[in-house]
Design a protein around this motif. Structure first.
Motif, PDB file in Angstrom:
ATOM      1  N   GLU A 394       0.826  -1.206   0.000  1.00  0.00           N
ATOM      2  CA  GLU A 394       0.000   0.000   0.000  1.00  0.00           C
ATOM      3  C   GLU A 394       0.865   1.262   0.000  1.00  0.00           C
ATOM      4  O   GLU A 394       0.492   2.281  -0.578  1.00  0.00           O
ATOM      5  CB  GLU A 394      -0.872   0.000   1.257  1.00  0.00           C
ATOM      6  CG  GLU A 394      -2.253   0.552   1.053  1.00  0.00           C
ATOM      7  CD  GLU A 394      -3.152   0.115   2.212  1.00  0.00           C
ATOM      8  OE1 GLU A 394      -4.321  -0.163   1.962  1.00  0.00           O
ATOM      9  OE2 GLU A 394      -2.648   0.021   3.367  1.00  0.00           O
ATOM     10  N   GLN A 397       4.362   3.984  -4.114  1.00  0.00           N
ATOM     11  CA  GLN A 397       3.755   5.020  -4.964  1.00  0.00           C
ATOM     12  C   GLN A 397       3.986   4.629  -6.417  1.00  0.00           C
ATOM     13  O   GLN A 397       5.106   4.640  -6.904  1.00  0.00           O
ATOM     14  CB  GLN A 397       4.434   6.388  -4.697  1.00  0.00           C
ATOM     15  CG  GLN A 397       4.237   6.930  -3.290  1.00  0.00           C
ATOM     16  CD  GLN A 397       2.761   7.204  -2.996  1.00  0.00           C
ATOM     17  OE1 GLN A 397       2.040   7.757  -3.827  1.00  0.00           O
ATOM     18  NE2 GLN A 397       2.302   6.802  -1.815  1.00  0.00           N
ATOM     19  N   HIS A 402      -3.472   1.905  -8.179  1.00  0.00           N
ATOM     20  CA  HIS A 402      -3.537   1.857  -6.714  1.00  0.00           C
ATOM     21  C   HIS A 402      -3.691   0.405  -6.280  1.00  0.00           C
ATOM     22  O   HIS A 402      -4.332  -0.412  -6.969  1.00  0.00           O
ATOM     23  CB  HIS A 402      -4.684   2.721  -6.174  1.00  0.00           C
ATOM     24  CG  HIS A 402      -6.043   2.243  -6.584  1.00  0.00           C
ATOM     25  ND1 HIS A 402      -6.630   2.605  -7.780  1.00  0.00           N
ATOM     26  CD2 HIS A 402      -6.921   1.409  -5.965  1.00  0.00           C
ATOM     27  CE1 HIS A 402      -7.818   2.032  -7.877  1.00  0.00           C
ATOM     28  NE2 HIS A 402      -8.013   1.289  -6.791  1.00  0.00           N
ATOM     29  N   LYS A 404      -5.175  -2.606  -4.399  1.00  0.00           N
ATOM     30  CA  LYS A 404      -6.571  -2.788  -3.970  1.00  0.00           C
ATOM     31  C   LYS A 404      -6.728  -3.852  -2.897  1.00  0.00           C
ATOM     32  O   LYS A 404      -7.415  -3.657  -1.910  1.00  0.00           O
ATOM     33  CB  LYS A 404      -7.422  -3.162  -5.178  1.00  0.00           C
ATOM     34  CG  LYS A 404      -8.863  -3.420  -4.808  1.00  0.00           C
ATOM     35  CD  LYS A 404      -9.820  -3.013  -5.897  1.00  0.00           C
ATOM     36  CE  LYS A 404     -11.246  -3.120  -5.415  1.00  0.00           C
ATOM     37  NZ  LYS A 404     -11.939  -4.229  -6.036  1.00  0.00           N
ATOM     38  N   PHE A 431      -3.738  -4.720  -8.263  1.00  0.00           N
ATOM     39  CA  PHE A 431      -3.572  -3.289  -8.504  1.00  0.00           C
ATOM     40  C   PHE A 431      -4.571  -2.863  -9.573  1.00  0.00           C
ATOM     41  O   PHE A 431      -4.630  -3.493 -10.639  1.00  0.00           O
ATOM     42  CB  PHE A 431      -2.143  -2.985  -9.008  1.00  0.00           C
ATOM     43  CG  PHE A 431      -1.081  -3.190  -7.962  1.00  0.00           C
ATOM     44  CD1 PHE A 431      -0.645  -2.121  -7.181  1.00  0.00           C
ATOM     45  CD2 PHE A 431      -0.512  -4.453  -7.758  1.00  0.00           C
ATOM     46  CE1 PHE A 431       0.336  -2.310  -6.211  1.00  0.00           C
ATOM     47  CE2 PHE A 431       0.466  -4.646  -6.794  1.00  0.00           C
ATOM     48  CZ  PHE A 431       0.897  -3.576  -6.009  1.00  0.00           C
ATOM     49  N   ASP A 434      -5.841   3.675 -12.406  1.00  0.00           N
ATOM     50  CA  ASP A 434      -6.565   4.917 -12.112  1.00  0.00           C
ATOM     51  C   ASP A 434      -6.958   5.642 -13.393  1.00  0.00           C
ATOM     52  O   ASP A 434      -7.730   6.586 -13.366  1.00  0.00           O
ATOM     53  CB  ASP A 434      -5.665   5.862 -11.286  1.00  0.00           C
ATOM     54  CG  ASP A 434      -5.290   5.218  -9.950  1.00  0.00           C
ATOM     55  OD1 ASP A 434      -6.161   4.535  -9.370  1.00  0.00           O
ATOM     56  OD2 ASP A 434      -4.127   5.360  -9.519  1.00  0.00           O
TER      57      ASP A 434
END
Ligand code: NAD
Length: 477
Positions: A394, A397, A402, A404, A431, A434
């Motif tokens: 998590e 970056q 993102h 999940k 993941f 986005d």
């Protein structure tokens, strides 16, 4: 006249093939044939699949193959000849009729008369297996839309051609919603093209139980490869006539016909084997190539022979056997009964016409959008805590994605952590994208994981097809 390939096989193969060919000839089958050698001798000459390249050429030329059983030598890394032939010639349908001939051959289910149509090329039998971590191995279950369409359409065509009123589909789509779900969905879709045939769907576990308990309640069953393999044996066993069954393996261009049983080395060379299994396989061949009336003549003569109590040793009984005979004498009895029909057992009545023809389904591309990726990691620390791995993932970056969720053997374990659940060293990190992403964005994501010390063992792209989610959610997601 149809030119076919035959192989006399091993063990009792040559005896039952000679008997079968003599009946085919006496009944007026319009056949000529090339003979090839397959099986034990060929394996022992060093051909790992039990067939030589020259014989392949003959099979491919003639397209129709009548094969006696063979012996696969033990050990030594030999490949199954049948599997090789099925895969190489694209024999997508295994067709196995199971029938009771009571009272002449005892059966617990005197009214049993069903056909199992099993998909033959796909499913877990694709044989794609990998070890991925110290603890986990996988086997891929591949199901294709054309593969399902071919076998399901074949089942309905078979029912129509053989005046069967119902086709039952068996699958496990309550669990495998996408693979078995596709099979079930296409079954429902194709069924609408056959309004005169009723349909049922059964989950394979209850379906197998019903098959063992009430096999008379089925006429045609169509199912996936693994389930079909298992229920074919259940059906043959409850029918009580393993030695009598024939089977076929059908492709778009090629077909192979044989007996269900093996090469019976224990009775080879004694002249006592029952040729009925191969004979019934040969009758399926005659129907496939459009010589239906010859098949009908043979099957009626064969049924009358059973009724008259002329039996080989394997099916003899004090009550119903009047004359116990060997292989060749049994064949002569069938020949002597040609032109006759059974009086008690239902006689066979086949319409004229060519066998079932299935055409290859067309390619129908569906637009897809990449929406994320499942990344599988080999990971284990001292405590193997999902929360440790989940929090670490998590905190990464990665532009465009993102994190999940994390699952272990299909169970979601992060962010909703279940304490105390056993976790293997094989983790799936999901993941989601986005924004619009491509494979090069995934490369970036993988690079980041690599730089942070993660051991990626495989990935699965997540797609929407025609705007619909086309991947499963983990339990708890
Ligand atoms: P099997 O079917 O050959 O024999 C099982 C039992 O049934 C034996 O007692 C045998 O005597 C009897 N039997 C089989 N067919 C008979 C017949 N026509 N008439 C009278 N009795 C019959 O099974 P198995 O012993 O497990 O296998 C023997 C060999 O056959 C093995 O090498 C196996 O790999 C091979 N096999 C080949 C095929 C095939 O070629 N399609 C299928 C199954 C087994």
């Amino acid at each position: 006249m149809q030119h076919i390939t035959i192989a006399r096989g091993d063990g009792i193969g040559p005896e039952i093939m000679a008997a079968t060919l003599s009946i085919l000839e006496a009944a007026g089958a319009k056949l000529t044939y090339d003979e090839i050698e397959v099986g034990e001798k060929v394996y022992l000459q060093g051909h790992k699949t039990g067939i030589t390249p020259e014989s392949w050429a003959v099979l491919q030329r003639n397209k129709i193959f009548l094969k006696a059983p063979i012996t696969t030598p033990q050990g030594g890394g030999f490949n199954s000849l049948n599997v090789t032939i099925r895969k190489t010639l694209g024999l997508f349908a295994s067709v196995r009729p199971c029938k009771s001939y009571a009272p002449f051959i005892p059966s617990h289910f005197p009214a049993l008369d069903l056909v199992i149509i099993r998909e033959n090329e796909e499913d877990l039998y694709a044989g794609i297996e990998h070890q991925q971590t110290s603890e986990v191995v996988q086997c891929l279950k591949l199901i294709s839309r054309p593969g399902c369409e071919k076998i399901i359409r074949y089942a309905f065509e078979y029912a129509r051609a053989n005046s069967r009123k119902e086709v039952v589909c068996m699958s496990k789509d309550n669990i495998m919603k996408m693979t078995d779900g596709l099979f079930h969905h296409l079954f429902n879709e194709i069924a609408t093209e056959y309004p005169e045939i009723t349909t049922r769907h059964l989950i394979i576990d209850i379906g197998s139980a019903l098959l063992a308990d009430r096999p008379e309640s089925f006429q045609v069953i169509v199912t996936l490869n693994l389930y079909g393999d298992i229920i074919s044996d259940i059906a043959a066993e409850v029918a009580g006539s393993v030695g009598l069954g024939g089977s076929s393996n059908i492709g778009l261009d090629f077909a192979m016909f044989e007996a269900i049983h093996g090469s019976a080395p224990d009775i080879a060379g004694k002249g006592i084997a029952n040729p009925s299994g191969l004979l019934n396989g040969a009758c399926m061949m005659l129907t496939h190539i459009g010589q239906n009336k010859v098949a009908e003549r043979i099957q009626n003569a064969w049924l009358k022979t059973l009724e008259d109590g002329i039996h080989t040793g394997d099916i003899s009984s004090p009550e119903y056997t009047k004359k116990r005979v060997g292989t060749q004498a049994f064949a002569e009895a069938v020949i002597a009964h040609l032109g006759q029909k059974p009086s008690f057992l239902r006689s066979v009545n086949l319409d004229d016409g060519k066998g079932i023809q299935i055409i290859a389904p067309p390619y129908r591309p569906i637009p897809k959008t990449l929406v994320g990726i499942d990344i599988f990691l080999d990971w284990s620390d001292a405590d193997r805590k999902a929360s440790v791995l989940g929090k670490a993932l998590e905190s990464l970056q990665i532009e465009g994605f993102h994190f999940k969720m994390l699952s272990n053997r299909g169970v979601g374990v992060y962010p909703d952590t279940i304490d105390g659940i056993f976790c293997s060293d094989h983790w799936r990190a999901r993941f989601m994208a986005d924004k619009a992403v491509h494979n090069n964005d995934i490369n970036r994501l993988l690079q980041t994981l690599y730089e942070n010390g993660y051991d990626v063992i495989k990935t699965e792209n997540l797609y929407d097809f025609a705007g619909k989610r086309a991947y499963s959610l983990s339990q708890g997601e």
